[in-house]
Write an enzyme that holds these catalytic residues in place. Structure first.
Site, PDB file in Angstrom:
ATOM      1  N   CYS A 289       0.785  -1.397   0.234  1.00 50.61           N
ATOM      2  CA  CYS A 289       0.102   0.029   0.071  1.00 50.61           C
ATOM      3  C   CYS A 289       0.873   1.146  -0.137  1.00 50.61           C
ATOM      4  CB  CYS A 289      -0.846   0.041   1.179  1.00 50.61           C
ATOM      5  SG  CYS A 289      -0.344  -0.672   2.778  1.00 50.61           S
ATOM      6  N   GLY A 290       1.857   1.174  -0.834  1.00 46.41           N
ATOM      7  CA  GLY A 290       2.544   2.592  -0.984  1.00 46.41           C
ATOM      8  C   GLY A 290       3.553   2.672   0.314  1.00 46.41           C
TER       9      GLY A 290
END
Lengths: 293, 133
Positions: A91-92
């Protein structure tokens, strides 16, 4: 020089990856909508609780017998950092930005000669911090089995924190989480929860000046309210986090899908060029063979 | 008859918001009814039954666990830890409530919190026996 076959496999691999990232993006988008609705739904309670608390705290804070959850222990030697992160990666920069903020704070506190204790909520934060702060991490709360975060999960964590506070394990507690601003922006935030910080700016509308009756008396109400407020703050941190996580994942997966698309386009051009070059080469061979006869 | 603004909120959502005529609240020191222009009061709640009558005279009865009622000049706000319509309270739910309360009792450390927890447990038990019959 890759052969035509190599290029074909490469393109199909990237295509498969793109399908996965695309699916993850859509799942994240759906989950985000739900998480956002949950975050929104919790806001009225938090706002009301806060306004009641602000009303009460203003009259009680000067009282020497004010609860320690409100007034603090009078020292700031021992700090508890509650680091809330996601259970999953991909998720980044979501998890690492929360962990970084917590790490900076922890190092600053240690450099200032304070004792630091850490509670990790969420597996990823634990993974990121455990190497550097193996001694400081006193607990790891695993929420992997929880599909939908309810108030009860937060309440457990809140009670745990309060029990530790009452045992004199720390003086100041700070909560780390990412505040959800938008799909592309999540702000890692540190929020002090013990002693309670009253933010009267969050109170909607004027604080009523009416004289309240308290049932039971003010001090007792306050001592009931403060623990609940801590659980509530943990709860809103967790659901803000859930929304932020999905938002971060959505934009990360969107990027990944776009990158995969770019790569497919580039590889396809390369593949076509190579194919054309092979055809041209074969033609030249045939023609020059025919001319030689 | 004129009503007043009533909001019932739990941490997870806003359960009710609208004008009502009368709300009966299970306060920690006894039930009390709130009508229009009630004097400002902040009261803790015990686990019990909250009933409200809206301006059309329709009645709603809910089980609430713990929380606060804030009566101000702007109306009534009830912050409940949990609120469930009484008709949806079944044995399973009650068993869960009892378990929560007894867990709390078991983990209570100070004299005060033990007293509070045992009171809560007793209240839930009474409520269960009343609702069953």
């Amino acid at each position: 020089m890759p052969s035509l076959k190599d290029l074909r496999t490469r393109i199909s691999t990237v295509k498969a990856t793109q399908k996965i990232t695309k699916a993850m993006q859509m799942v994240a988008a759906a989950k985000l909508r739900r998480a956002q609705a949950a975050a929104e739904a919790a806001r009225p309670y938090a706002a009301r609780l806060n306004s009641v608390l602000v009303n009460l705290a203003e009259s009680e804070i000067s009282n020497p017998s004010a609860p320690r959850l409100l007034a603090g222990t009078g020292t700031d030697k021992m700090h508890l950092l509650v680091v809330c992160t996601a259970e999953r990666g991909l998720c980044g920069g979501f998890n690492s930005s929360i962990a970084r903020l917590a790490r900076e704070k922890a190092l600053a506190l240690i450099a200032a000669g304070k004792t630091v204790k850490i509670i990790c909520v969420g597996k990823k934060g634990n993974d990121l911090l455990k190497r550097q702060f193996a001694k400081e991490i006193i607990e790891f709360v695993d929420l992997r089995s929880v599909r939908h975060i309810g108030f009860e999960n937060a309440d457990q964590i809140g009670r745990n924190i309060i029990a530790r506070f009452e045992n004199g394990e720390f003086d100041i507690a700070t909560l780390f989480f990412a505040r959800f601003r938008s799909v592309i922006q999540q702000i890692p935030t540190a929020q002090q929860i013990i002693p309670a910080v009253m933010s009267s700016r969050d109170v909607k509308g004027p604080i009523s000046q009416a004289v309240y009756d308290y049932e039971p008396d003010e001090a007792e109400i306050l001592s009931l309210l403060l623990p609940r407020n801590i659980s509530m703050q943990v709860f809103s941190a967790l659901i803000e986090n859930a929304a932020s996580e999905q938002g971060a994942r959505m934009s990360a997966m969107d990027n990944a899908t776009r990158n995969a698309g770019d790569m497919i386009r580039k590889q396809t051009i390369r593949y076509n060029r190579l194919r054309q070059a092979n055809i041209t080469k074969e033609l030249i061979e045939i023609i020059s063979g025919a001319e030689a006869l | 008859m004129a009503g007043f603004a009533f909001e019932l909120v739990s941490p997870e959502k806003l359960l009710f918001s609208g004008d009502v005529e009368e709300v009966v609240i299970p306060g920690i020191e006894g039930d009390f009814a709130v009508l229009k222009d009630h004097a400002p009061v902040i009261s803790a709640l015990r686990p019990g039954v909250l009933s409200c009558k809206d301006t059309k005279g329709e009645k709603q009865v809910l089980f609430v666990r713990g929380g606060f009622a804030d009566v101000s000049t702007n109306g009534l706000i009830v912050l409940a830890e949990q609120a469930v319509p009484l008709t949806e309270m079944n044995d399973e739910r009650f068993a869960h409530e009892v378990k929560l309360a007894s867990d709390e009792l078991a983990s209570a450390q100070t004299e005060d919190s033990r007293r509070l927890a045992s009171e809560r447990l007793a209240q839930i038990e009474t409520l269960r026996s009343v609702v069953r019959h």
